[in-house]
Motif scaffolding. Structure first.
Motif, short mmCIF file in Angstrom:
data_model
loop_
_atom_site.label_atom_id
_atom_site.label_comp_id
_atom_site.label_asym_id
_atom_site.label_seq_id
_atom_site.Cartn_x
_atom_site.Cartn_y
_atom_site.Cartn_z
N PHE A 103 44.94 -14.90 40.45
CA PHE A 103 45.60 -15.93 39.65
C PHE A 103 44.91 -17.29 39.82
CE2 PHE A 103 48.94 -19.04 38.72
CZ PHE A 103 49.42 -18.55 37.51
N ARG A 104 44.49 -17.60 41.05
CA ARG A 104 43.84 -18.88 41.30
C ARG A 104 42.32 -18.82 41.17
NH1 ARG A 104 45.75 -22.92 40.15
NH2 ARG A 104 44.12 -23.91 41.38
N GLY A 105 41.76 -17.60 41.07
CA GLY A 105 40.31 -17.48 40.95
C GLY A 105 39.57 -17.76 42.25
N TYR A 106 40.20 -17.45 43.38
CA TYR A 106 39.61 -17.75 44.68
C TYR A 106 38.66 -16.64 45.14
CZ TYR A 106 43.16 -21.43 45.28
OH TYR A 106 43.94 -22.55 45.14
N CYS A 107 37.99 -16.91 46.25
CA CYS A 107 37.17 -15.93 46.99
C CYS A 107 35.96 -15.45 46.20
CB CYS A 107 38.03 -14.74 47.43
SG CYS A 107 39.46 -15.20 48.41
N ARG A 108 35.38 -16.32 45.40
CA ARG A 108 34.17 -15.98 44.66
C ARG A 108 33.07 -16.99 45.00
NH1 ARG A 108 35.13 -12.27 40.59
NH2 ARG A 108 37.34 -11.84 40.20
N GLY A 109 31.84 -16.64 44.64
CA GLY A 109 30.74 -17.57 44.85
C GLY A 109 30.46 -17.90 46.30
N GLY A 110 30.40 -16.88 47.15
CA GLY A 110 30.09 -17.10 48.56
C GLY A 110 31.29 -17.44 49.42
N ARG A 111 32.49 -17.41 48.83
CA ARG A 111 33.70 -17.75 49.59
C ARG A 111 34.39 -16.52 50.17
NH1 ARG A 111 34.24 -23.45 50.03
NH2 ARG A 111 33.61 -24.41 48.07
N LEU A 112 33.86 -15.34 49.91
CA LEU A 112 34.55 -14.12 50.31
C LEU A 112 34.73 -14.03 51.83
CD1 LEU A 112 35.82 -11.43 49.53
CD2 LEU A 112 33.53 -10.40 49.64
N GLY A 113 33.71 -14.40 52.58
CA GLY A 113 33.78 -14.26 54.03
C GLY A 113 34.92 -15.05 54.65
N GLN A 114 35.05 -16.33 54.28
CA GLN A 114 36.11 -17.15 54.86
C GLN A 114 37.48 -16.73 54.33
OE1 GLN A 114 37.92 -20.11 53.46
NE2 GLN A 114 37.32 -19.61 51.38
N CYS A 115 37.53 -16.18 53.12
CA CYS A 115 38.80 -15.63 52.61
C CYS A 115 39.24 -14.43 53.46
CB CYS A 115 38.64 -15.19 51.15
SG CYS A 115 38.90 -16.51 49.95
N LEU A 116 38.31 -13.52 53.70
CA LEU A 116 38.64 -12.35 54.50
C LEU A 116 39.09 -12.75 55.90
CD1 LEU A 116 35.71 -9.92 53.53
CD2 LEU A 116 38.11 -9.76 52.84
N ALA A 117 38.40 -13.72 56.50
CA ALA A 117 38.77 -14.14 57.85
C ALA A 117 40.19 -14.69 57.88
CB ALA A 117 37.78 -15.20 58.34
N HIS A 118 40.53 -15.54 56.93
CA HIS A 118 41.86 -16.15 56.92
C HIS A 118 42.95 -15.16 56.54
CE1 HIS A 118 41.26 -20.56 57.51
NE2 HIS A 118 40.01 -20.23 57.25
N TYR A 119 42.72 -14.38 55.51
CA TYR A 119 43.78 -13.50 55.02
C TYR A 119 44.01 -12.31 55.94
CZ TYR A 119 43.62 -16.20 50.70
OH TYR A 119 43.67 -17.21 49.78
N ILE A 120 42.94 -11.75 56.50
CA ILE A 120 43.11 -10.60 57.38
C ILE A 120 43.73 -11.04 58.71
CG2 ILE A 120 41.90 -8.84 58.73
CD1 ILE A 120 39.90 -8.60 56.43
N MET A 121 43.20 -12.10 59.31
CA MET A 121 43.74 -12.52 60.60
C MET A 121 45.15 -13.09 60.43
SD MET A 121 42.07 -15.00 63.52
CE MET A 121 40.70 -13.87 63.74
N GLY A 122 45.38 -13.85 59.37
CA GLY A 122 46.72 -14.38 59.14
C GLY A 122 47.73 -13.27 58.94
N SER A 123 47.36 -12.26 58.15
CA SER A 123 48.24 -11.11 57.96
C SER A 123 48.44 -10.36 59.27
CB SER A 123 47.64 -10.16 56.92
OG SER A 123 47.54 -10.79 55.66
#
Length: 440
Positions: A159-179
């Motif tokens: 919906f927000r268009g996040y985690c693209r253009g080289g942002r995938l790594g930090q997205c995975l780190a935050h979402y996986i560890m936060g979850s």
């Protein structure tokens, strides 16, 4: 005639669903189109189904409630309708991503659960296939909260268009560890509120399980945070956190031998919180959010130490039998013989560690670069942003303890259920000083 009309309407919806797809590229016009009512209905409907309805049905299945089947059947029907709506909307278009692909994969467990449920209702092959079908049905059902949480995250990212253009790594780190922190808090709440007898039967203290998870996660983290080239500050910090976890987890496992309690997992949480609170960030709002995340995690570790050192009950012997001999050394959350004041304090305090872990997990999930940049651009200050996250954490923890309470009071665990097992008969309730059911 009416049946024909309904068939034509369904065909039109399915055709619309197939016609509407996610795209590899979007124009500015596509990006800035308004979100139509159909898409909003899809979002809120699926969030209610996967976030509330299916977990409630799963809990009712665990307690053998007669409402399990009608609730899950309703959820399946509604989620299939929501699936169609998600592809039939007009308005804003979205890039192809994990949300749409995962939605198709979710049809597999949904249909599997439906077919298994129908098969079990037939009560055939009682001595051969049915026992395996029961286990498979339960296993698939227990994955629903995880699958639903994952898909809702994918939906928000899309919906927000996040985690693209080289942002995938930090997205995975935050979402996986936060979850992971939220899951840790959920499991801790289950153990503290209704898991005493499971802990007794396992013959292992809670910290034994904690230490194994921390050690294994640390091993993975040690070898996945640096991807070659020069070492950045964040690479070094994340890698040494991995070393901290597997080294501390190893010590925690050793100290947990013979079903002993220890504070090493809590100490690891404290050190992790301290490190995160001092994590260098580009934006002021990001620094404040990460600092609050670290301080919340630090508070969770301190609360866990207090729970173990101050409110952990005395070990009490179980029923006189050889099978229960080791239960005399297990973790009784509330033990017969404690003063009523101490018991009331323990009941109140034991919610603090799992809640703080839940809040910390949500704060970390909300700390991605893109989310904080969006809040910064919108003119939102860190106080407002952090309070929004704590408000959501209250909602999530309310759902967690509500489902735990539902399990403890529904179906075969209900006070009026025939053959309901009490505390002394191996039921799921915690021991209380008066020997009656625990109204936590």
């Amino acid at each position: 005639m009416a049946s024909t009309q309904r068939l034509l309407l369904l065909s039109a919806l399915v055709a619309g669903a197939r016609a509407h797809g996610h795209h590899h590229e979007l124009t500015d016009a596509d990006i800035h189109k308004p979100v139509d009512a159909i898409l909003w209905i899809h979002i809120f409907l699926q969030a209610a189904i996967w976030g509330v309805l299916f977990p409630t049905g799963m809990v009712l299945g665990l307690s053998k409630s007669r409402w399990h089947v009608p609730l899950q059947a309703t959820g399946i029907a509604l989620t299939l309708g929501g699936y169609i709506l998600g592809h039939a909307h007009k308005g804003r278009a979205f890039l192809m991503g994990a949300h749409g692909k995962f939605a198709n994969l979710l049809l597999i467990p949904i249909l599997a659960q439906l077919c298994l449920g129908i098969y079990l209702k037939l009560h055939i092959h009682e001595k051969s296939l049915r026992p395996y079908a029961v286990k498979l049905h339960g296993l698939v059902g227990k994955t629903y909260p995880i699958l639903g949480w994952t898909q809702m995250l994918f939906g928000a990212i899309t919906f927000r268009g996040y985690c693209r253009g080289g942002r995938l790594g930090q997205c995975l780190a935050h979402y996986i560890m936060g979850s992971g922190f939220i899951a840790y808090g959920t499991v801790m709440a289950i153990i503290l509120l209704v898991g005493e007898n499971w802990v007794r039967r396992s013959g292992r203290s809670p910290e034994w399980w904690d230490s194994w998870v921390i050690m294994l996660w640390g091993i993975v983290n040690t070898f996945t945070e640096h991807h070659g080239g020069d070492w950045s500050v964040k690479d070094m910090q994340h890698t040494i956190l991995g070393v901290l976890w597997w080294a501390g987890g190893m010590l925690g496992i050793f100290l947990s031998r013979n079903n002993q309690r220890n504070v090493v997992p809590a100490l690891i949480i404290i050190l992790t919180g301290w490190a995160m609170a001092n994590h260098a960030q580009a934006l002021m709002i990001s620094t404040e959010v990460h600092g609050m995340f670290g301080n919340t995690l630090l508070a969770a570790g301190l609360a866990r130490i207090v729970e173990i050192a101050v409110f952990a009950p005395n070990y009490a012997a179980g029923p006189e039998s050889s099978a229960d001999a080791d239960d005399a050394h297990s973790d009784h959350t509330l033990t017969v013989g404690e003063s009523s004041t101490r018991t009331m304090a323990a009941r109140a305090f034991r919610h603090l560690p799992p809640y703080l872990l839940t809040a910390a997990g949500l704060l970390f999930m909300s700390g991605t670069d893109e989310e904080l940049q969006y809040a910064h651009d919108a003119g939102m200050d860190h106080v407002t942003y952090i309070l929004i996250m704590f408000s959501l954490s209250f909602v999530i923890y309310t759902l967690i303890v509500g489902l735990i309470n539902l399990y403890a009071t529904s179906g075969r665990n209900a006070p009026s259920a025939p053959g309901q097992k009490g505390v002394d008969e191996g039921g799921i309730e915690l021991s209380s000083p008066t020997g009656i059911r625990n109204n936590w």
